[in-house]
Design a protein around this motif. Structure first.
Motif, short mmCIF file in Angstrom:
data_model
loop_
_atom_site.label_atom_id
_atom_site.label_comp_id
_atom_site.label_asym_id
_atom_site.label_seq_id
_atom_site.Cartn_x
_atom_site.Cartn_y
_atom_site.Cartn_z
N GLU A 171 0.82 -1.22 0.00
CA GLU A 171 0.00 0.00 0.00
C GLU A 171 0.85 1.27 0.00
N HIS A 172 1.93 1.29 0.81
CA HIS A 172 2.73 2.52 0.87
C HIS A 172 3.46 2.78 -0.44
N TRP A 173 3.81 1.72 -1.16
CA TRP A 173 4.43 1.89 -2.47
C TRP A 173 3.39 2.40 -3.48
N ALA A 174 2.18 1.87 -3.42
CA ALA A 174 1.12 2.30 -4.35
C ALA A 174 0.84 3.78 -4.19
N LYS A 175 0.74 4.25 -2.94
CA LYS A 175 0.47 5.66 -2.69
C LYS A 175 1.62 6.53 -3.16
N ALA A 176 2.84 6.06 -2.93
CA ALA A 176 4.02 6.84 -3.34
C ALA A 176 4.10 6.95 -4.85
N LEU A 177 3.78 5.87 -5.57
CA LEU A 177 3.83 5.88 -7.02
C LEU A 177 2.77 6.80 -7.62
N LYS A 178 1.62 6.88 -6.95
CA LYS A 178 0.57 7.78 -7.43
C LYS A 178 0.98 9.24 -7.27
N LYS A 179 1.72 9.52 -6.20
CA LYS A 179 2.12 10.91 -5.92
C LYS A 179 3.36 11.32 -6.70
N ASN A 180 4.26 10.37 -6.95
CA ASN A 180 5.53 10.68 -7.61
C ASN A 180 5.53 10.12 -9.02
N GLY A 181 5.07 10.93 -9.96
CA GLY A 181 4.99 10.47 -11.34
C GLY A 181 6.34 10.14 -11.93
N GLN A 182 7.38 10.89 -11.53
CA GLN A 182 8.72 10.64 -12.06
C GLN A 182 9.22 9.26 -11.67
N LEU A 183 8.95 8.86 -10.42
CA LEU A 183 9.37 7.53 -9.97
C LEU A 183 8.66 6.45 -10.79
N SER A 184 7.39 6.64 -11.05
CA SER A 184 6.63 5.66 -11.83
C SER A 184 7.20 5.54 -13.24
N VAL A 185 7.50 6.69 -13.85
CA VAL A 185 8.08 6.68 -15.19
C VAL A 185 9.44 6.00 -15.19
N ASP A 186 10.25 6.29 -14.17
CA ASP A 186 11.59 5.70 -14.10
C ASP A 186 11.53 4.19 -13.95
N ILE A 187 10.53 3.70 -13.23
CA ILE A 187 10.39 2.25 -13.07
C ILE A 187 10.06 1.61 -14.42
N ILE A 188 9.18 2.23 -15.18
CA ILE A 188 8.85 1.71 -16.51
C ILE A 188 10.08 1.74 -17.41
N ARG A 189 10.84 2.82 -17.35
CA ARG A 189 12.07 2.91 -18.14
C ARG A 189 13.05 1.81 -17.76
N SER A 190 13.14 1.54 -16.48
CA SER A 190 14.05 0.50 -16.02
C SER A 190 13.64 -0.86 -16.56
N ILE A 191 12.35 -1.13 -16.56
CA ILE A 191 11.85 -2.40 -17.10
C ILE A 191 12.13 -2.49 -18.60
N GLN A 192 11.99 -1.38 -19.30
CA GLN A 192 12.27 -1.37 -20.75
C GLN A 192 13.73 -1.70 -21.03
N GLU A 193 14.62 -1.30 -20.11
CA GLU A 193 16.04 -1.56 -20.31
C GLU A 193 16.39 -3.04 -20.13
N TRP A 194 15.44 -3.84 -19.67
CA TRP A 194 15.68 -5.28 -19.59
C TRP A 194 15.69 -5.89 -20.99
N HIS A 195 15.07 -5.22 -21.95
CA HIS A 195 15.01 -5.69 -23.34
C HIS A 195 14.48 -7.13 -23.41
N LEU A 196 13.32 -7.31 -22.81
CA LEU A 196 12.69 -8.63 -22.82
C LEU A 196 12.21 -8.98 -24.23
N GLU A 197 12.30 -10.27 -24.55
CA GLU A 197 11.74 -10.72 -25.82
C GLU A 197 10.23 -10.75 -25.71
N ALA A 198 9.55 -10.54 -26.83
CA ALA A 198 8.09 -10.45 -26.84
C ALA A 198 7.44 -11.70 -26.26
#
Length: 253
Positions: A171-198
């Motif tokens: 819950e505390h992570w969910a609330k923090a991610l809703k308030k901090n848009g930059q952190l949410s974007v950075d997490i998505i960017r980090s996942i993209q850098e994994w370069h997962l196969e489709a």
């Protein structure tokens, strides 16, 4: 002259970093005095080199400089690293806090080697203990760093892995991610850098596979959030900076 001691007479001998020239640094509100070797200090820190090697700067003549805005504890750790070129790694999670303060100081003083040593020490601690940075640590790093920062990148990448593999979002992570848009974007960017196969990523558009809806402890739904620590609890915990941060098996405070 033996081969071991011979040298080209045209080469100028290198002056040792621990030469006799000292500079006087006065740190913190109490002006704690640190006499340090000028060449060693300026070799590692472009910040100090711009002060003591600049003839237009009075400090290059007086060999004295004040840092009233710097706290004494991280600076003392810096001095230890400067002369030993070694960093004591964290043993407990509570040891991360002083290292982060040292990291912020190293960034200010432009000491890349020290920054690298600290990031490696913090990364090794979380990896070897099979834990992840807690929300309080991540928020502290975000408050004291810019977007393009190695420590921030390492912590966000760790959190991205934790949240991706978890059954639900605390819950505390969910609330923090809703308030901090930059952190949410950075997490998505980090996942993209994994370069997962489709083929490694589930395709919600594929109707031939019954994926159902997430079920966790009787709750059903895409947006399920694990009940747990509230943001108020996290804020109260953050107030006790000197208190030990209790980390569970997933490394979330």
């Amino acid at each position: 002259m033996s081969p071991e001691t011979s040298h080209n007479s045209d080469e100028k001998p290198q002056k040792p970093l621990h030469d006799t020239t000292l500079v006087d640094l006065y740190v913190g509100e109490e002006n704690n005095h640190y006499p340090l070797h000028e060449k060693l200090l300026c070799y590692h820190s472009p910040f100090f080199a711009s002060i003591f090697y600049n003839k237009d700067n009075e400090s290059s003549r007086t060999k004295a400089f004040g840092l009233p805005e710097i706290e004494d504890q991280p600076f003392a750790l810096f001095v230890g690293w400067l002369y030993a070129r070694a960093l004591r790694g964290p043993v407990e999670e509570r040891d991360i806090g002083p290292l982060l303060d040292l990291y912020f100081l190293a960034s200010k003083l432009q000491i890349e080697a020290l920054e690298t040593d600290i990031v490696d020490a913090v990364r090794t601690f979380y990896h070897d203990n099979e834990t992840y940075p807690g929300l309080r640590r991540v928020q502290y790093v975000y408050a004291n760093t810019d977007e393009d920062n190695v420590m921030r990148e390492m912590m966000v990448g760790s959190v991205a892995r934790y949240l991706t593999l978890a059954d639900s979002i605390p819950e505390h992570w969910a609330k923090a991610l809703k308030k901090n848009g930059q952190l949410s974007v950075d997490i998505i960017r980090s996942i993209q850098e994994w370069h997962l196969e489709a083929r490694q990523v589930p395709d919600a558009r594929d109707a031939s596979v019954d994926r159902g809806r997430n079920t966790f402890k009787g709750a059903v739904g895409f947006s399920h959030v694990e009940e747990g620590s509230s943001m108020e609890d996290v804020k109260e915990e953050a107030e006790g900076e000197e208190e030990e941060s209790h980390v569970n098996g997933n490394g979330v405070a």
